[in-house]
Design a protein around this motif. Structure first.
Motif, mmCIF file in Angstrom:
data_model
loop_
_atom_site.group_PDB
_atom_site.id
_atom_site.type_symbol
_atom_site.label_atom_id
_atom_site.label_comp_id
_atom_site.label_asym_id
_atom_site.label_seq_id
_atom_site.Cartn_x
_atom_site.Cartn_y
_atom_site.Cartn_z
ATOM 1 N N CYS A 38 37.974 34.654 43.212
ATOM 2 C CA CYS A 38 38.702 35.621 43.071
ATOM 3 C C CYS A 38 40.878 35.964 43.634
ATOM 4 N N HIS A 39 41.840 36.147 43.390
ATOM 5 C CA HIS A 39 42.656 36.100 43.646
ATOM 6 C C HIS A 39 42.923 37.706 44.543
ATOM 7 N N SER A 40 42.214 38.306 43.868
ATOM 8 C CA SER A 40 42.197 39.774 44.960
ATOM 9 C C SER A 40 40.874 39.470 46.263
ATOM 10 N N ASP A 41 40.206 38.344 46.122
ATOM 11 C CA ASP A 41 39.817 37.870 47.880
ATOM 12 C C ASP A 41 40.798 37.572 48.674
ATOM 13 N N GLU A 63 31.737 37.837 42.088
ATOM 14 C CA GLU A 63 31.476 37.395 40.716
ATOM 15 C C GLU A 63 30.508 36.904 40.856
ATOM 16 N N PRO A 151 32.060 34.111 36.683
ATOM 17 C CA PRO A 151 33.179 34.057 36.338
ATOM 18 C C PRO A 151 33.869 35.834 35.449
ATOM 19 N N ASP A 154 34.239 39.417 36.075
ATOM 20 C CA ASP A 154 35.181 40.741 36.714
ATOM 21 C C ASP A 154 36.518 39.604 36.184
ATOM 22 N N ALA A 155 36.301 38.263 36.479
ATOM 23 C CA ALA A 155 38.042 37.922 35.093
ATOM 24 C C ALA A 155 37.902 37.785 34.180
ATOM 25 N N GLY A 183 42.644 32.484 36.332
ATOM 26 C CA GLY A 183 41.734 33.042 35.584
ATOM 27 C C GLY A 183 41.330 34.419 35.183
ATOM 28 N N ILE A 184 42.168 35.265 35.453
ATOM 29 C CA ILE A 184 41.945 36.605 34.175
ATOM 30 C C ILE A 184 42.703 36.203 32.777
ATOM 31 N N TRP A 295 38.323 47.057 37.178
ATOM 32 C CA TRP A 295 37.460 46.666 36.547
ATOM 33 C C TRP A 295 36.775 46.563 35.554
ATOM 34 N N ARG A 340 39.092 28.738 36.743
ATOM 35 C CA ARG A 340 38.438 30.095 37.772
ATOM 36 C C ARG A 340 37.831 28.781 38.895
#
Length: 345
Positions: A38-41, A63, A151, A154-155, A183-184, A295, A340
């Motif tokens: 995830c881009h949050s990572d 995820e 995914p 979250d996504a 991804g989202i 989330w 993703r």
């Protein structure tokens, strides 16, 4: 077992050999079948010390789809061999929000919790096994491909939760804008089409992402390069958008969101791009709402899984081996991942 570990802020993660965890009372050991990147990572990896007040090192990956491999004493409700999706926002389970089923809004701080959950402060799913603190964080996915399912946690869950906050904006004469079809974003487009009759307009800078938006069901997909709010409003319709899901959330995209939303509309700050949105009369239409989702809930994750089972949503994935994860993060940083990226141990 191998695990992708974050060992220092503003440093690339590393692949390490760590012990397989043993489940304690109430805990569940899950053999990981797939884990999304995830881009949050990336935002967490790039963060300076102090932004995330958690202890290092820990295993990334929030995820996760896998198979129940072991149950600690007192753990009930699932059986070994069952395919599950891990809900990775682990709250205290006892505060007012948690007992209402909203562990995504747990009142305990990230310091008190030791992290927001698996992959964010506590060991996550980018490993061969992940230890889950309770069976209540597991949703069955029998019949679904774990690579496509991972995914969803979250996504798909994050935009689903955001959309559920704005049912009044999904009227047939409404219009929704999705900024950023990664991804989202590509799942946000599908969810809007599955749950409503609004006109869906997608925006992205990449040609591949615009093609993905069309495949996901967007009525139109608009290149972001040089795009003005006036030009976007022409695509959306003169009154503007009833709902804007900004899956990037940079200064530029938030300004675009503010320029296209109609009076009384909603702007949802979905991405974690760090942008700022000025909230004052004249910068936003009257009675416009801005909110930042976190989330979603466990019950909403079960609903997302049901949508996937029904064929209403599908995750576009790029499969990686676990030892390709570090390069996968680099590609994510460069904007080269369409859909993703999902690692398979």
């Amino acid at each position: 077992m191998l695990a992708v570990r974050l060992e220092g802020w503003q440093r690339e993660p590393v692949l390490r050999d760590v012990p397989v965890p043993e489940p304690g009372p109430g805990e569940v050991l899950v053999k990981v079948d797939a884990a999304g990147l995830c881009h949050s990572d990336v935002h967490m990896i790039e963060a300076p010390p102090g932004v995330f007040p958690v202890d290092l090192p820990f295993t990334l990956g929030h995820e996760t789809a896998g198979t129940v491999a072991g149950l600690g004493p007192g753990a009930t409700g699932v059986a070994e061999g069952q395919r599950v999706l891990v809900y990775s926002r682990w709250g205290c389970g006892a505060c007012w929000q948690c007992v209402q089923g909203r562990e995504n809004l747990c009142e305990r701080s990230i310091q008190e919790l030791g992290g927001y959950g698996g992959g964010i402060g506590r060991d996550g799913g980018l490993a061969e096994y992940v230890l889950v603190p309770s069976t209540r964080y597991l949703v069955g996915i029998d019949g679904l491909d774990p690579v496509a399912a991972a995914p969803l946690s979250d996504a798909a869950l994050t935009p689903y939760h955001a959309i559920q906050r704005s049912p009044h904006q999904l009227r047939p004469n409404g219009a929704a804008v999705v900024i950023g079809v990664g991804g989202i974003g590509h799942l946000a487009v599908q969810l809007l089409r599955a749950l409503s009759e609004v006109r869906v307009v997608a925006v992205d800078v990449r040609e591949e992402a615009l093609a993905l938006a069309h495949a996901a069901g967007a009525h139109t997909a608009v290149p972001a390069a040089g795009l003005t709010a006036e030009a976007l409003r022409a695509e959306v319709g003169r009154p503007g958008a009833t709902l804007v899901l900004d899956c990037v959330a940079s200064d530029e995209t938030l300004a675009l969101a503010a320029g296209v939303v109609r009076p009384g509309g909603d702007i949802v700050y979905v991405g974690r791009g760090g942008g700022r949105l000025m909230v004052r009369p004249g910068d936003l239409p009257f009675e416009c709402s801005v909110y930042v989702p976190s989330w979603g809930t466990i019950s909403e994750l079960a609903e997302v899984v049901a949508l996937a089972r029904a064929g209403a949503i599908h995750t576009e994935t790029q499969r990686l081996d676990l030892d390709e994860t570090l390069d996968g993060y680099r590609r994510l940083q460069r904007g080269e991942v369409v859909g993703r990226a999902v690692a398979v141990p």
